[in-house]
Design a protein around this motif. Structure first.
Motif, PDB file in Angstrom:
ATOM      1  N   TRP A 196       1.528  22.738  60.460  1.00 39.43           N
ATOM      2  CA  TRP A 196       2.877  22.523  60.966  1.00 39.43           C
ATOM      3  C   TRP A 196       3.668  23.816  60.880  1.00 39.43           C
ATOM      4  O   TRP A 196       3.631  24.505  59.856  1.00 39.43           O
ATOM      5  N   PRO A 197       4.428  24.174  61.927  1.00 45.31           N
ATOM      6  CA  PRO A 197       5.158  25.454  61.946  1.00 45.31           C
ATOM      7  C   PRO A 197       6.370  25.440  61.021  1.00 45.31           C
ATOM      8  O   PRO A 197       7.062  24.426  60.887  1.00 45.31           O
ATOM      9  N   CYS A 198       6.625  26.578  60.408  1.00 42.12           N
ATOM     10  CA  CYS A 198       7.729  26.649  59.446  1.00 42.12           C
ATOM     11  C   CYS A 198       9.096  26.535  60.101  1.00 42.12           C
ATOM     12  O   CYS A 198      10.073  26.246  59.414  1.00 42.12           O
ATOM     13  N   ASP A 199       9.197  26.762  61.412  1.00 41.86           N
ATOM     14  CA  ASP A 199      10.499  26.574  62.043  1.00 41.86           C
ATOM     15  C   ASP A 199      10.919  25.113  61.969  1.00 41.86           C
ATOM     16  O   ASP A 199      12.108  24.798  61.953  1.00 41.86           O
ATOM     17  N   ALA A 200       9.928  24.199  61.858  1.00 46.19           N
ATOM     18  CA  ALA A 200      10.248  22.786  61.677  1.00 46.19           C
ATOM     19  C   ALA A 200      10.838  22.543  60.296  1.00 46.19           C
ATOM     20  O   ALA A 200      11.684  21.661  60.110  1.00 46.19           O
ATOM     21  N   ALA A 201      10.401  23.325  59.298  1.00 48.70           N
ATOM     22  CA  ALA A 201      10.995  23.224  57.961  1.00 48.70           C
ATOM     23  C   ALA A 201      12.460  23.614  58.010  1.00 48.70           C
ATOM     24  O   ALA A 201      13.308  22.979  57.361  1.00 48.70           O
ATOM     25  N   LEU A 202      12.771  24.644  58.777  1.00 49.85           N
ATOM     26  CA  LEU A 202      14.163  25.072  58.897  1.00 49.85           C
ATOM     27  C   LEU A 202      15.000  23.981  59.553  1.00 49.85           C
ATOM     28  O   LEU A 202      16.139  23.720  59.136  1.00 49.85           O
ATOM     29  N   ARG A 203      14.445  23.319  60.564  1.00 56.09           N
ATOM     30  CA  ARG A 203      15.172  22.234  61.215  1.00 56.09           C
ATOM     31  C   ARG A 203      15.338  21.047  60.273  1.00 56.09           C
ATOM     32  O   ARG A 203      16.412  20.431  60.200  1.00 56.09           O
ATOM     33  N   PHE A 204      14.278  20.721  59.520  1.00 54.32           N
ATOM     34  CA  PHE A 204      14.354  19.589  58.590  1.00 54.32           C
ATOM     35  C   PHE A 204      15.395  19.833  57.503  1.00 54.32           C
ATOM     36  O   PHE A 204      16.278  19.001  57.260  1.00 54.32           O
ATOM     37  N   TYR A 205      15.310  20.998  56.847  1.00 50.93           N
ATOM     38  CA  TYR A 205      16.260  21.279  55.778  1.00 50.93           C
ATOM     39  C   TYR A 205      17.659  21.507  56.321  1.00 50.93           C
ATOM     40  O   TYR A 205      18.655  21.267  55.624  1.00 50.93           O
ATOM     41  N   GLY A 206      17.749  21.948  57.564  1.00 52.02           N
ATOM     42  CA  GLY A 206      19.057  22.039  58.207  1.00 52.02           C
ATOM     43  C   GLY A 206      19.680  20.674  58.386  1.00 52.02           C
ATOM     44  O   GLY A 206      20.891  20.488  58.181  1.00 52.02           O
TER      45      GLY A 206
END
Length: 240
Positions: A196-206
């Motif tokens: 899973w791409p880390c940009d999705a982590a940024l969206r999730f934690y955002g």
């Protein structure tokens, strides 16, 4: 002497990836068995109330994502590959997301609906809960509660004390904060290794940072802003 060395080895362990040392005074098998028993009681009660796994499509989606994450977690902690992993959904509005020793996960449908998570964002939520299990945070907390008592107590007594003793919970709050940050960091690594791409982590934690309830999942959770900052740092570190 060999017996004493063996006992000493069993009392300490290191968290995968971070290498943080833990005091683990209760056997993993005993903690996992207690967690499984309580999870069965909980899910049976939720099912009887008509609040378990009612959205079959969402459940299938969650299970599919969880499977890949568990395989990635097993590479970091081989013992976890043999655990009887379970994930369920509940309509109990009090439940957001939680995990128990031995790989038992429970997600609240209302919480998921409020955050409106895409599959890749959902992967990071699940990875956070999986990370708690992989890092044996529940076992560590029980062990620290035992050490706090300064006397030998059986596991069930320590569990009861931990659930009801507010001053004890306060004394362990610093450990809880460390564990939450650790679960964020380890969870991002697990999800990344699962593809899973880390940009999705940024969206999730955002989304967590923007959601008032998400910022207060538990008192021990860091602020949404600090969690997003950690996710940004992890994304740079992993080169994603």
């Amino acid at each position: 002497m060999l017996a004493l060395l063996s006992l000493a080895t069993q009392a300490v362990a290191q968290v995968p990836d971070s290498g943080r040392w833990q005091e683990l005074r209760f056997p993993a098998e005993a903690v996992a068995l207690r967690a499984e028993d309580s999870f069965i009681e909980l899910t049976v009660a939720l099912a009887a109330a008509g609040k378990l796994d009612r959205d079959r499509a969402l459940l299938a989606r969650v299970q599919r994502i969880t499977g890949g994450l568990v395989r990635a977690a097993g590479a970091l902690k081989p013992d976890a590959a043999a655990w009887a992993w379970e994930v369920h959904l509940t309509d109990d509005a009090a439940v957001e997301a939680e995990s128990r020793a031995g790989g038992k996960l429970l997600l609240g449908r209302a919480f998921l609906a409020r955050l409106v998570l895409e599959d890749d964002e959902l992967a990071f939520l699940l990875a956070h809960e999986i990370a708690h299990a992989v890092a044996e945070h529940a076992r560590e907390t029980l062990s620290e509660a035992l050490l706090d008592s300064r006397r030998d107590l059986p596991l069930d007594v320590v569990e009861e004390r931990l659930a009801s003793d507010i001053p004890l919970q306060f004394r362990l709050s610093r450990l809880a904060a460390i564990q939450e940050r650790e679960a964020d960091q380890l969870g991002i690594l697990i999800a990344h290794r699962a593809g899973w791409p880390c940009d999705a982590a940024l969206r999730f934690y955002g989304k967590l940072a923007a959601d008032d309830a998400g910022a207060s999942l538990f008192a021990s959770h860091p602020s949404g802003a600090s969690r997003l900052s950690l996710a940004k740092g992890m994304s740079r570190l992993l080169g994603d």
